[in-house]
Enzyme design. Sequence first.
Site: not given
Ligand code: NAD
Ligand code: TYD
Length: 352
Positions: A39, A134, A162, A197, A215, A289
Amino acid sequence: MNKKKILITGGAGFIGSHLVKYFVNKYPDYKIINLDNLTYAGNLDNLKDIISKPNYEFIKGDITLSAFINTLFERYKFDGVIHLAAESHVDRSISNPDEFIETNIIGTLNLLNASRECWNDDFSDKLFYQISTDEVYGSLGIDGLFTEETAYDPRSPYSASKASADHLVRAYWHTYKLPIVISNCSNNYGPNQFPEKLIPLAINNIKNNKNIPIYGKGENIRDWLYVKDHVSAIDLVFHKGKKGETYNIGGNNELTNIELIYKLCKVMDNRLGRADGESAKLITFVKDRAGHDLRYAIDSSKIKRELGWSPSLQFEKGIELTVDWYLQNEKWIKNIINRKYEKYYDKQYNIR
Ligand code: NAD
Ligand code: TYD
């Protein structure tokens, strides 16, 4: 002969690509199959270091397609699944929740069904590992921490999807004895994170002298974990975690968003040779948000006590490593900042 065949879903994304690289290098006798639909968040550039390793294979495919998933399991007969594929951005879940239900819930269901069918009640040495967040626990006030016993109370379409997937995973453990484990991690940061992010978006904007959108008043609190520490925790839980159990993973690095951005701006001033305080002038408070969770904070004493894991990096070090990576990998970010990204950005922020 490979000792184990492990399916990692979402391995072209942020955390998944770090995990795939770590497993491919650390376990040469495992075969790692990375299933990812590529994606907007999936990026094969993240994996270029390991692409030609003999114990690695990439398959482009969608976890929402049950017939495809069943065929894949029949063909490979995986011993373990580490499931990360997901729609992962809260803001996108607010503007377009439906995709989150499809991928995060139906996709997980398809993988559970295929695992059960493939393993056919012979569960010895098999494991379905659900990577969760979390955010399923809801939002904290100023005090308290999420423990593994905290009741689920998701509040965004992302966290609800989730949470729903986690419930299904636990239901398959209780109902069918499918061997599962779940971990719920706090906010990750580090190299290769898609710049929607907070941290990579802010780094990119600061570098280009664009406003940093915060935000509300920037008072929301997150607990930040460097991505490689998450990966080392996943490795431990996968190999030593107790079946049926949940492990919380956190960074012990609670910061308000505005505190975080000031720390980031300081590092950016230093690295870009700007005067102290220059980057912070870009901070811009924007509309909050919808339903913005106030605080997430993790009690990770269980994984420390039972598996001996704790984070290796404090935020001050991790953010320097992250900034340096983004500044040294301009091409990686340039390949992402395309018209589609600009369109998303303009719709989301309405500022420049
Ligand atoms: P990301 O969005 O960077 O990556 C998600 C990946 O999933 C992408 O490579 C995308 O192509 C693939 N994908 C999406 N839809 C798909 C589908 N239908 N079929 C196959 N592949 C698909 O996400 P991330 O930040 O690396 O997070 C990975 C996992 O960890 C997620 O399950 C998320 O909920 C969990 N997680 C993330 C965080 C964080 O801070 N990023 C924290 C805790 C848990
Ligand atoms: P994010 O990185 O989207 O992670 P999550 O919502 O999963 O915690 O956001 C982290 C924090 O930063 C969240 O409180 C929302 C805030 N945020 C901003 O203030 N400005 C932004 O442009 C973004 C993307 C997030």
